[in-house]
Design an enzyme around this catalytic site. Structure first.
Site, PDB file in Angstrom:
ATOM      1  N   TRP A  77      37.692  36.409  32.571  1.00 56.07           N
ATOM      2  CA  TRP A  77      38.743  37.057  31.782  1.00 56.07           C
ATOM      3  C   TRP A  77      39.977  37.276  32.655  1.00 56.07           C
ATOM      4  CZ3 TRP A  77      38.478  39.260  26.688  1.00 56.07           C
ATOM      5  CH2 TRP A  77      37.249  39.071  26.043  1.00 56.07           C
ATOM      6  N   ARG A 133      40.980  42.818  36.734  1.00 54.16           N
ATOM      7  CA  ARG A 133      39.848  43.127  37.613  1.00 54.16           C
ATOM      8  C   ARG A 133      39.674  44.635  37.715  1.00 54.16           C
ATOM      9  NH1 ARG A 133      39.401  40.597  43.589  1.00 54.16           N
ATOM     10  NH2 ARG A 133      38.827  38.757  42.372  1.00 54.16           N
ATOM     11  N   HIS A 190      43.653  38.054  39.811  1.00 55.79           N
ATOM     12  CA  HIS A 190      43.008  39.193  39.165  1.00 55.79           C
ATOM     13  C   HIS A 190      42.224  38.716  37.957  1.00 55.79           C
ATOM     14  CE1 HIS A 190      43.405  43.521  40.241  1.00 55.79           C
ATOM     15  NE2 HIS A 190      44.018  42.954  41.263  1.00 55.79           N
ATOM     16  N   CYS A 191      40.899  38.748  38.095  1.00 55.07           N
ATOM     17  CA  CYS A 191      39.998  38.267  37.066  1.00 55.07           C
ATOM     18  C   CYS A 191      38.876  39.264  36.869  1.00 55.07           C
ATOM     19  CB  CYS A 191      39.389  36.928  37.458  1.00 55.07           C
ATOM     20  SG  CYS A 191      40.567  35.682  37.968  1.00 55.07           S
ATOM     21  N   ALA A 192      38.354  39.306  35.657  1.00 57.83           N
ATOM     22  CA  ALA A 192      37.140  40.055  35.378  1.00 57.83           C
ATOM     23  C   ALA A 192      36.053  39.043  35.064  1.00 57.83           C
ATOM     24  CB  ALA A 192      37.333  41.002  34.193  1.00 57.83           C
TER      25      ALA A 192
END
Length: 373
Positions: A26, A93, A364-366
């Protein structure tokens, strides 16, 4: 989506390591004019490079505000899923759900978010849309969530090995603007530290918490762990490093190295530590500063401020590692070599990150983990 009143530990759920299998990644489309310069248009171009690189390894979902939806869809709709997701800024994140699993089912932990310090030293106000991102992610995924209304945490402030070990920094988690702001505990007190450790053990289902004192020098998040340390495998990690004793980062990294060298993980193993040298100092120029909207005393940084550059803020995908490039010929190449050694079975891909980095971060990732079937 149900809001659960139990804890992941009580229910037999744990937070997997970033290097474990993912279902998807994400991300959130950047657009803030004070975070990025020139209306975030330059940052959006580099964001697309990161997102496309990740999409070579696993599906990518990009959350976008309504006013930027068509822009993002036209730019990334051919390789990513685009969903409308209201937000205050793109640091997913930190704002997104922390997914936990029991091996068969996925659930999300929804921490409270206050823009890295609330009214004490937070970076913007309001942050209510960001505080709802995790809940909306869980709803879209179709999983239940654990919501903590009285506990502030960002995803970038925690790293786990998936086998019971968590690493964090005192400068961030014990800071005045986070959980000390509830008034029950004093910042940097032993009582606050114990409260935080107990909560993390319950909601991440870890057994061992290793506390490093500080993160990357001048990191505006109060020193997130994700910019100085990351696990690469059970019992193995990388640490941001410099060989220059005149660099303020030198003492910080040496102290962290000492802490990690003297620690054992939850399985009783000594950690194998690889040093990942930071690039030469990057300073904010007048031109770059002038391109950002001025909204508070903490942002944007003053001209000449050192920016918290680190290669440790990479992202581990299914079969790949995507890491930031800083236009530093020597240390870009050295970082690639270290990551290839640490991840011999993954493809290591570097992506230029200067415009993203001006906004305070790189990738920045989830991570939406893939439960075993």
């Amino acid at each position: 989506m149900k809001s659960l009143t139990t804890t992941p530990k009580a229910d037999g759920f744990r937070m997997p390591a970033e290097f474990e299998p993912h279902e998807r990644t994400w991300m959130i489309w950047p657009q803030r004019r004070d975070t990025f310069r020139y209306g975030a248009k330059l940052a959006q171009k580099q964001f697309l490079q990161f997102a496309r690189a990740i999409s070579e390894f696993e599906p990518v979902t990009i959350g976008v505000s309504d006013e930027q939806y068509e822009v993002a869809y036209r730019a990334a709709g051919d390789f990513a899923q685009i969903v409308e997701l209201s937000n205050d800024d793109f640091w997913i994140r930190d704002t997104g759900a922390t997914f936990v699993t029991n091996g068969k089912e996925l659930r999300g932990v929804d921490w409270s978010f206050n823009a890295w310090g609330g009214l004490v030293d937070g970076l913007y106000f309001p942050w209510d849309k960001d505080d709802r991102v995790a809940s909306k992610m869980c709803n879209m995924v179709g999983c239940d969530r654990y919501r903590l209304d009285d506990f502030i945490l960002e995803g970038g402030s925690i790293h786990v090995d998936g086998e019971g070990t968590l690493v964090v920094t005192e400068c961030c988690l014990l800071s005045e603007g986070r959980n000390a702001s509830f008034g029950e505990y004093e910042a940097f007190s032993d009582e606050l530290k114990q409260h935080i450790e107990n909560t993390l053990k319950e909601y991440l289902n870890v057994e061992k918490v290793i506390w490093m004192k500080e993160g990357i020098y001048e990191d505006e998040t109060n020193g997130h762990v994700d910019n100085i340390f990351n696990f690469t495998a059970p019992g193995e990690c990388v640490l941001a490093w410099t060989d220059d004793p005149e660099d303020p980062q030198y003492a910080i990294s040496h102290d962290c190295y000492e802490t990690l060298s003297n620690a054992t993980d939850a399985k009783g193993r000594k950690l194998k530590i690889r040093k990942l040298h930071i690039p030469d100092p990057i300073l904010l120029t007048q031109e770059e500063h002038d391109g950002m909207d001025d909204v508070c005393e903490f942002w944007p940084p003053a001209v000449g401020s050192r920016l918290p550059a680190s290669y440790v803020n990479f992202y581990t995908c299914n079969g790949g590692v995507v890491f930031p490039l800083f236009d530093d010929e020597k240390y870009d190449a050295e970082a690639e070599a270290v990551l290839k050694e640490a991840f011999p079975d993954r493809k290591v891909v570097g992506v230029p990150c200067h415009e993203m980095f001006l906004g305070g971060g790189n990738i920045h990732c989830a991570t939406q983990q893939q439960p075993a079937v």
